[in-house]
Design a protein around this motif. Structure first.
Motif, PDB file in Angstrom:
ATOM      1  N   LEU A 299      -4.594  -4.127  -1.251  1.00 36.52           N
ATOM      2  CA  LEU A 299      -5.452  -4.557  -0.146  1.00 36.52           C
ATOM      3  C   LEU A 299      -6.738  -3.739  -0.122  1.00 36.52           C
ATOM      4  O   LEU A 299      -6.742  -2.568  -0.485  1.00 36.52           O
ATOM      5  CB  LEU A 299      -4.711  -4.391   1.187  1.00 36.52           C
ATOM      6  CG  LEU A 299      -3.345  -5.086   1.301  1.00 36.52           C
ATOM      7  CD1 LEU A 299      -2.706  -4.751   2.644  1.00 36.52           C
ATOM      8  CD2 LEU A 299      -3.483  -6.585   1.135  1.00 36.52           C
ATOM      9  N   THR A 300      -7.807  -4.363   0.329  1.00 32.39           N
ATOM     10  CA  THR A 300      -9.074  -3.654   0.468  1.00 32.39           C
ATOM     11  C   THR A 300      -9.447  -3.519   1.946  1.00 32.39           C
ATOM     12  O   THR A 300      -9.714  -2.426   2.434  1.00 32.39           O
ATOM     13  CB  THR A 300     -10.202  -4.384  -0.292  1.00 32.39           C
ATOM     14  OG1 THR A 300     -10.214  -5.767   0.100  1.00 32.39           O
ATOM     15  CG2 THR A 300      -9.971  -4.293  -1.800  1.00 32.39           C
ATOM     16  N   ASP A 301      -9.441  -4.641   2.655  1.00 35.70           N
ATOM     17  CA  ASP A 301      -9.774  -4.617   4.076  1.00 35.70           C
ATOM     18  C   ASP A 301      -8.495  -4.558   4.924  1.00 35.70           C
ATOM     19  O   ASP A 301      -7.479  -5.164   4.591  1.00 35.70           O
ATOM     20  CB  ASP A 301     -10.570  -5.865   4.462  1.00 35.70           C
ATOM     21  CG  ASP A 301     -11.897  -5.942   3.702  1.00 35.70           C
ATOM     22  OD1 ASP A 301     -12.471  -4.870   3.432  1.00 35.70           O
ATOM     23  OD2 ASP A 301     -12.322  -7.063   3.365  1.00 35.70           O
ATOM     24  N   ASN A 302      -8.583  -3.829   6.014  1.00 36.44           N
ATOM     25  CA  ASN A 302      -7.487  -3.773   6.991  1.00 36.44           C
ATOM     26  C   ASN A 302      -6.144  -3.390   6.366  1.00 36.44           C
ATOM     27  O   ASN A 302      -5.091  -3.867   6.801  1.00 36.44           O
ATOM     28  CB  ASN A 302      -7.352  -5.131   7.707  1.00 36.44           C
ATOM     29  CG  ASN A 302      -8.609  -5.518   8.460  1.00 36.44           C
ATOM     30  OD1 ASN A 302      -9.269  -4.682   9.074  1.00 36.44           O
ATOM     31  ND2 ASN A 302      -8.957  -6.800   8.398  1.00 36.44           N
ATOM     32  N   TRP A 303      -6.189  -2.528   5.387  1.00 37.39           N
ATOM     33  CA  TRP A 303      -4.959  -2.149   4.694  1.00 37.39           C
ATOM     34  C   TRP A 303      -3.970  -1.423   5.608  1.00 37.39           C
ATOM     35  O   TRP A 303      -2.762  -1.445   5.378  1.00 37.39           O
ATOM     36  CB  TRP A 303      -5.274  -1.252   3.494  1.00 37.39           C
ATOM     37  CG  TRP A 303      -5.935   0.044   3.850  1.00 37.39           C
ATOM     38  CD1 TRP A 303      -7.273   0.300   3.897  1.00 37.39           C
ATOM     39  CD2 TRP A 303      -5.285   1.251   4.244  1.00 37.39           C
ATOM     40  NE1 TRP A 303      -7.498   1.596   4.295  1.00 37.39           N
ATOM     41  CE2 TRP A 303      -6.302   2.204   4.509  1.00 37.39           C
ATOM     42  CE3 TRP A 303      -3.954   1.625   4.395  1.00 37.39           C
ATOM     43  CZ2 TRP A 303      -6.011   3.499   4.917  1.00 37.39           C
ATOM     44  CZ3 TRP A 303      -3.665   2.919   4.802  1.00 37.39           C
ATOM     45  CH2 TRP A 303      -4.690   3.838   5.059  1.00 37.39           C
ATOM     46  N   SER A 304      -4.488  -0.784   6.679  1.00 37.11           N
ATOM     47  CA  SER A 304      -3.617  -0.004   7.557  1.00 37.11           C
ATOM     48  C   SER A 304      -3.086  -0.805   8.745  1.00 37.11           C
ATOM     49  O   SER A 304      -2.331  -0.287   9.556  1.00 37.11           O
ATOM     50  CB  SER A 304      -4.362   1.239   8.073  1.00 37.11           C
ATOM     51  OG  SER A 304      -5.522   0.853   8.807  1.00 37.11           O
ATOM     52  N   HIS A 305      -3.469  -2.071   8.833  1.00 36.77           N
ATOM     53  CA  HIS A 305      -2.974  -2.923   9.913  1.00 36.77           C
ATOM     54  C   HIS A 305      -1.616  -3.478   9.504  1.00 36.77           C
ATOM     55  O   HIS A 305      -1.507  -4.228   8.528  1.00 36.77           O
ATOM     56  CB  HIS A 305      -3.962  -4.059  10.196  1.00 36.77           C
ATOM     57  CG  HIS A 305      -5.220  -3.599  10.847  1.00 36.77           C
ATOM     58  ND1 HIS A 305      -6.013  -4.408  11.620  1.00 36.77           N
ATOM     59  CD2 HIS A 305      -5.839  -2.376  10.851  1.00 36.77           C
ATOM     60  CE1 HIS A 305      -7.053  -3.733  12.065  1.00 36.77           C
ATOM     61  NE2 HIS A 305      -6.970  -2.499  11.597  1.00 36.77           N
TER      62      HIS A 305
ATOM     63  N   THR B 298       0.847  -1.193   0.000  1.00 33.21           N
ATOM     64  CA  THR B 298       0.000   0.000   0.000  1.00 33.21           C
ATOM     65  C   THR B 298       0.884   1.246   0.000  1.00 33.21           C
ATOM     66  O   THR B 298       1.881   1.306   0.728  1.00 33.21           O
ATOM     67  CB  THR B 298      -0.919   0.025   1.243  1.00 33.21           C
ATOM     68  OG1 THR B 298      -1.745  -1.137   1.245  1.00 33.21           O
ATOM     69  CG2 THR B 298      -1.802   1.271   1.249  1.00 33.21           C
ATOM     70  N   VAL B 299       0.498   2.233  -0.809  1.00 34.65           N
ATOM     71  CA  VAL B 299       1.202   3.517  -0.838  1.00 34.65           C
ATOM     72  C   VAL B 299       0.208   4.596  -0.443  1.00 34.65           C
ATOM     73  O   VAL B 299      -0.880   4.672  -1.019  1.00 34.65           O
ATOM     74  CB  VAL B 299       1.786   3.816  -2.235  1.00 34.65           C
ATOM     75  CG1 VAL B 299       2.576   5.124  -2.211  1.00 34.65           C
ATOM     76  CG2 VAL B 299       2.674   2.668  -2.710  1.00 34.65           C
ATOM     77  N   VAL B 300       0.575   5.420   0.549  1.00 36.86           N
ATOM     78  CA  VAL B 300      -0.333   6.472   1.011  1.00 36.86           C
ATOM     79  C   VAL B 300       0.376   7.821   0.982  1.00 36.86           C
ATOM     80  O   VAL B 300       1.604   7.899   0.982  1.00 36.86           O
ATOM     81  CB  VAL B 300      -0.857   6.192   2.445  1.00 36.86           C
ATOM     82  CG1 VAL B 300      -1.574   4.855   2.515  1.00 36.86           C
ATOM     83  CG2 VAL B 300       0.290   6.239   3.459  1.00 36.86           C
TER      84      VAL B 300
END
Length: 211
Positions: A186-192, A162-164
């Motif tokens: 990722l769609t779900d829980n991408w920040s975990h 993931t790139v933010v």
């Protein structure tokens, strides 16, 4: 701008000078020709011979050279190369077709190609937290944030998923910040994420925890 150009934009095919050499002399000739061997990132200098070289592929291989010497002259006129071709019947000149694809290009080179020329500073730096690449893009490149995110992802996968980009200022007690996903698989829980530090593993939600 959310449309990524076709990868064919980054494709090219170029012929390089080469020498057909005996397999058993590879190490010897690599040392002799070290100053003229092909010098490109992510690229080998030794390859199997082609079918049309009329040589036994078990006994011969192809050694690819730079196109020009350090003085800008044709590499085949380099004294060492010239002497080998004149004095050694086991070595013959040839060519090698080198394909360059998107995978070969660096982040900076891809973005230099895709972003407007008025953008001087190409955004290539980011922080890593687990599988997340966190960027802090300047306003001038925000119209191209999707393209930037995809290139950063492409060139750093599979470690990066993931790139933010940071949105707004850090103005709360816990120093967390809003972020926008530029690209993610990722769609779900991408920040975990899981982060290892000093032999310990921390599982955290990057949206809610400052790291």
């Amino acid at each position: 701008i959310t449309d990524f150009p076709p990868l064919s934009l980054f494709y090219s095919k170029e012929d390089y000078p080469a020498l057909i050499i005996p397999v058993k002399r590879t190490a010897e000739l690599r040392k002799i020709l070290k100053d003229v061997l092909l010098n490109r990132p992510k690229t080998k200098a030794i390859y199997p011979i082609d079918d049309d070289d009329n040589k036994d592929p078990k006994l011969y291989r192809k050694m690819v050279l730079n196109k020009k010497s350090s003085t800008g002259k044709n590499i085949l006129q380099h004294p060492i190369v010239k002497k080998l071709l004149e004095d050694d019947d086991d070595i013959t000149k040839s060519t090698f077709s080198m394909e360059t694809t998107y995978e070969y290009w660096s982040v900076e080179k891809v973005l230099r190609q895709l972003l407007p020329s008025k953008i001087i500073e190409i955004p290539t730096s980011f922080e890593i937290v687990g599988h997340i690449a966190h960027m802090n893009l300047k306003d001038e490149v925000l119209p191209y944030q999707y393209i930037i995110g995809k290139v950063i992802f492409d060139k750093n996968q599979p470690a990066i998923k993931t790139v933010v980009n940071k949105v707004g200022k850090i103005d709360n007690e816990y120093r967390t910040f809003e972020m926008k996903i530029l690209y993610s698989t990722l769609t779900d829980n991408w920040s975990h994420v899981s982060v290892k530090e000093e032999g310990c593993t921390f599982d955290l939600d990057f949206q809610n925890v400052y790291w």
